[in-house]
Motif scaffolding. Structure first.
Motif, mmCIF file in Angstrom:
data_model
loop_
_atom_site.group_PDB
_atom_site.id
_atom_site.type_symbol
_atom_site.label_atom_id
_atom_site.label_comp_id
_atom_site.label_asym_id
_atom_site.label_seq_id
_atom_site.Cartn_x
_atom_site.Cartn_y
_atom_site.Cartn_z
ATOM 1 N N MET A 204 0.826 -1.212 0.000
ATOM 2 C CA MET A 204 0.000 0.000 0.000
ATOM 3 C C MET A 204 0.856 1.256 0.000
ATOM 4 O O MET A 204 0.521 2.251 -0.658
ATOM 5 C CB MET A 204 -0.918 -0.003 1.229
ATOM 6 N N GLU A 205 1.953 1.226 0.727
ATOM 7 C CA GLU A 205 2.856 2.373 0.738
ATOM 8 C C GLU A 205 3.537 2.560 -0.610
ATOM 9 O O GLU A 205 3.788 3.698 -1.029
ATOM 10 C CB GLU A 205 3.897 2.190 1.843
ATOM 11 N N SER A 206 3.809 1.473 -1.304
ATOM 12 C CA SER A 206 4.466 1.587 -2.606
ATOM 13 C C SER A 206 3.546 2.189 -3.658
ATOM 14 O O SER A 206 4.001 2.894 -4.566
ATOM 15 C CB SER A 206 4.957 0.207 -3.068
ATOM 16 N N ILE A 207 2.236 1.912 -3.546
ATOM 17 C CA ILE A 207 1.293 2.493 -4.507
ATOM 18 C C ILE A 207 0.730 3.825 -4.004
ATOM 19 O O ILE A 207 -0.097 4.444 -4.677
ATOM 20 C CB ILE A 207 0.139 1.521 -4.811
ATOM 21 N N GLN A 208 1.146 4.228 -2.792
ATOM 22 C CA GLN A 208 0.797 5.537 -2.221
ATOM 23 C C GLN A 208 -0.720 5.745 -2.159
ATOM 24 O O GLN A 208 -1.257 6.710 -2.690
ATOM 25 C CB GLN A 208 1.457 6.654 -3.025
ATOM 26 N N SER A 209 -1.372 4.809 -1.470
ATOM 27 C CA SER A 209 -2.821 4.889 -1.323
ATOM 28 C C SER A 209 -3.165 5.158 0.144
ATOM 29 O O SER A 209 -3.086 4.260 0.990
ATOM 30 C CB SER A 209 -3.476 3.586 -1.797
ATOM 31 N N GLU A 210 -3.504 6.392 0.443
ATOM 32 C CA GLU A 210 -3.896 6.746 1.805
ATOM 33 C C GLU A 210 -5.197 6.063 2.202
ATOM 34 O O GLU A 210 -5.403 5.690 3.361
ATOM 35 C CB GLU A 210 -4.038 8.269 1.931
ATOM 36 N N ASP A 211 -6.062 5.897 1.238
ATOM 37 C CA ASP A 211 -7.349 5.236 1.486
ATOM 38 C C ASP A 211 -7.131 3.807 1.972
ATOM 39 O O ASP A 211 -7.728 3.356 2.960
ATOM 40 C CB ASP A 211 -8.180 5.256 0.204
ATOM 41 N N MET A 212 -6.260 3.067 1.290
ATOM 42 C CA MET A 212 -5.999 1.679 1.674
ATOM 43 C C MET A 212 -5.215 1.595 2.978
ATOM 44 O O MET A 212 -5.433 0.673 3.782
ATOM 45 C CB MET A 212 -5.239 0.971 0.553
ATOM 46 N N LEU A 213 -4.300 2.516 3.208
ATOM 47 C CA LEU A 213 -3.549 2.517 4.460
ATOM 48 C C LEU A 213 -4.470 2.732 5.661
ATOM 49 O O LEU A 213 -4.243 2.177 6.746
ATOM 50 C CB LEU A 213 -2.471 3.598 4.421
ATOM 51 N N GLU A 214 -5.514 3.516 5.466
ATOM 52 C CA GLU A 214 -6.497 3.710 6.530
ATOM 53 C C GLU A 214 -7.232 2.412 6.836
ATOM 54 O O GLU A 214 -7.512 2.086 7.997
ATOM 55 C CB GLU A 214 -7.491 4.799 6.105
ATOM 56 N N ILE A 215 -7.528 1.636 5.788
ATOM 57 C CA ILE A 215 -8.178 0.336 5.980
ATOM 58 C C ILE A 215 -7.244 -0.609 6.731
ATOM 59 O O ILE A 215 -7.671 -1.352 7.632
ATOM 60 C CB ILE A 215 -8.576 -0.259 4.618
ATOM 61 N N ALA A 216 -5.957 -0.602 6.375
ATOM 62 C CA ALA A 216 -4.984 -1.448 7.063
ATOM 63 C C ALA A 216 -4.874 -1.066 8.538
ATOM 64 O O ALA A 216 -4.711 -1.934 9.408
ATOM 65 C CB ALA A 216 -3.628 -1.327 6.383
ATOM 66 N N PHE A 217 -4.985 0.217 8.837
ATOM 67 C CA PHE A 217 -4.935 0.676 10.230
ATOM 68 C C PHE A 217 -6.137 0.150 11.011
ATOM 69 O O PHE A 217 -6.004 -0.274 12.167
ATOM 70 C CB PHE A 217 -4.898 2.204 10.271
ATOM 71 N N HIS A 218 -7.305 0.145 10.392
ATOM 72 C CA HIS A 218 -8.506 -0.371 11.069
ATOM 73 C C HIS A 218 -8.383 -1.883 11.298
ATOM 74 O O HIS A 218 -8.845 -2.390 12.336
ATOM 75 C CB HIS A 218 -9.749 -0.055 10.243
ATOM 76 N N ILE A 219 -7.774 -2.599 10.355
ATOM 77 C CA ILE A 219 -7.552 -4.039 10.547
ATOM 78 C C ILE A 219 -6.606 -4.271 11.727
ATOM 79 O O ILE A 219 -6.835 -5.152 12.569
ATOM 80 C CB ILE A 219 -6.978 -4.666 9.265
ATOM 81 N N GLN A 220 -5.547 -3.489 11.792
ATOM 82 C CA GLN A 220 -4.593 -3.604 12.899
ATOM 83 C C GLN A 220 -5.266 -3.333 14.236
ATOM 84 O O GLN A 220 -5.034 -4.056 15.223
ATOM 85 C CB GLN A 220 -3.437 -2.622 12.684
ATOM 86 N N ARG A 221 -6.102 -2.321 14.269
ATOM 87 C CA ARG A 221 -6.797 -1.990 15.514
ATOM 88 C C ARG A 221 -7.817 -3.064 15.872
ATOM 89 O O ARG A 221 -7.996 -3.385 17.060
ATOM 90 C CB ARG A 221 -7.480 -0.630 15.365
ATOM 91 N N HIS A 222 -8.454 -3.650 14.874
ATOM 92 C CA HIS A 222 -9.448 -4.697 15.124
ATOM 93 C C HIS A 222 -8.795 -5.936 15.731
ATOM 94 O O HIS A 222 -9.368 -6.572 16.633
ATOM 95 C CB HIS A 222 -10.164 -5.055 13.816
ATOM 96 N N LEU A 223 -7.604 -6.278 15.275
ATOM 97 C CA LEU A 223 -6.894 -7.452 15.786
ATOM 98 C C LEU A 223 -5.984 -7.124 16.958
ATOM 99 O O LEU A 223 -5.353 -8.027 17.511
ATOM 100 C CB LEU A 223 -6.060 -8.085 14.656
ATOM 101 N N LYS A 224 -5.888 -5.834 17.318
ATOM 102 C CA LYS A 224 -5.071 -5.390 18.452
ATOM 103 C C LYS A 224 -3.609 -5.790 18.283
ATOM 104 O O LYS A 224 -2.970 -6.327 19.205
ATOM 105 C CB LYS A 224 -5.630 -5.946 19.762
ATOM 106 N N ILE A 225 -3.070 -5.527 17.102
ATOM 107 C CA ILE A 225 -1.663 -5.802 16.822
ATOM 108 C C ILE A 225 -0.848 -4.591 17.252
ATOM 109 O O ILE A 225 -1.107 -3.470 16.797
ATOM 110 C CB ILE A 225 -1.447 -6.078 15.325
ATOM 111 N N PRO A 226 0.144 -4.758 18.120
ATOM 112 C CA PRO A 226 0.938 -3.611 18.593
ATOM 113 C C PRO A 226 1.710 -2.948 17.454
ATOM 114 O O PRO A 226 2.168 -3.613 16.520
ATOM 115 C CB PRO A 226 1.886 -4.242 19.612
#
Length: 334
Positions: A204-226
């Motif tokens: 996601m960082e390589s394709i520079q998609s802020e929209d997708m990075l936000e989705i990845a952040f929500h997945i991380q928060r949902h699974l409680k990954i530090p």
């Protein structure tokens, strides 16, 4: 509804992933092992996984087959003390077991053929006995939670919520990057959910998609990954992919199979490379009348001749186009 189903499935797999992790103490023994002491080293393990990738590509197996085979191999090696001479039998057993679970029956390779192509020195019965040992020790089940499981779920969730540039996030590319990471034993210590998310964020960082990075952040928060854990494995993934992109790196999926033969076999193969001598057709013995008669006999007996299969006046598809046009001009002039 689809988004809710995917998040429930993600949570269920996250709760089960600990059951499919290799023992860390066993992995540490492999990393610290020495070849001279008759132990399997990290290098031996990595080379074996690269060979599995080559065989997977050769037989046309899916990424799921390869990832499951590596999961079985790492868990077994981390549990049992295996001698280096038995490593090839263990690895092929894991590949054969994985293929039976993930591939269609028509696409599965016969056991004897797998051993022959893998150039191993054990028998079919040896492989079958090893499969029983691996299945018994690992309490083998058809379903296993791997990094590919999370990578596919992450990809589906991203496509469900992303608003634009969905086509730029290629699952095939992510799977190839995952296979490159699995060729290093260090990534066997990572939780599958964390490794998959690190790969996803890297892309996601390589394709520079802020929209997708936000989705990845929500997945991380949902699974409680530090954050610290995700950042640590993200840095390792970046280094691995950089090294893999280097021209000095040998790509297992591009590697050709190398056949090891004896000197006598090599000499016999070399002697058979020369083209066999064929008898010369004498030009002065050609009889046109006999040729016409033989053609008519062949046609009358129901046998298909070359001219009938290609078309009269060289109209068949095997003749060049300019030759057929030349024949058409001669017909019109006549």
């Amino acid at each position: 509804m689809e988004a809710v189903r995917l998040m429930k499935e993600l949570r269920a797999n996250y709760e089960q992933e600990a059951d499919f992790l290799p023992r860390e103490t066993g992995l540490n023994l492999i990393v610290s092992g020495q070849q001279s002491a008759g132990q399997i080293t990290a290098r031996c393990r990595d080379v074996t996984v690269e060979d599995l990738w080559s065989l997977t590509s050769f037989f046309g197996y899916s990424t799921q087959t390869f990832v499951l085979a590596v999961s079985l191999l790492d868990r077994f090696l981390a549990m049992m003390r295996v001698q280096p001479k038995h490593l090839s039998c263990v690895s092929l057993s894991c590949l054969h077991m994985a293929a039976r679970e993930t591939e269609e029956e028509c696409n599965q390779t016969a056991t004897g053929e797998l051993i022959r192509i893998g150039q191993c020195r054990f028998t079919v019965s040896d492989l079958c006995r090893m499969e029983k040992i691996v299945a018994e020790k690992l309490r083998f089940k058809s379903k296993a939670v791997t990094a590919l499981t999370f990578l596919q779920l992450y990809h589906q969730i991203t496509l469900t919520h992303a608003t634009y540039r969905k086509e730029s996030l290629s699952l095939e590319k992510l799977e190839a990057q995952l296979k490159a990471c699995l060729c290093r034993i260090s990534f066997s210590k990572a939780k599958p959910s964390v490794l998959a998310l690190a790969l996803l964020r890297q892309e996601m960082e390589s394709i520079q998609s802020e929209d997708m990075l936000e989705i990845a952040f929500h997945i991380q928060r949902h699974l409680k990954i530090p954050d610290v854990e995700l950042q640590r494995w993200g840095e390792r993934v970046a280094r691995c992919l950089t090294d893999y992109a280097s021209p000095k790196c040998s790509k297992p999926d591009h590697r050709k199979l190398q056949w090891i033969v004896s000197r006598r076999t090599a000499q016999n193969l070399h002697s058979h490379r020369s083209a066999p001598e064929l008898p010369t057709i004498p030009e002065d013995s050609w009889d046109e009348s006999e040729s016409d008669d033989s053609c008519e006999d062949a046609m009358s007996s129901g046998e298909e001749s070359l001219s009938s299969s290609l078309g009269s006046d060289a109209e068949g598809p095997f003749f060049p186009l300019h030759f057929r046009r030349q024949k058409q001009r001669q017909y019109l002039d006549a």
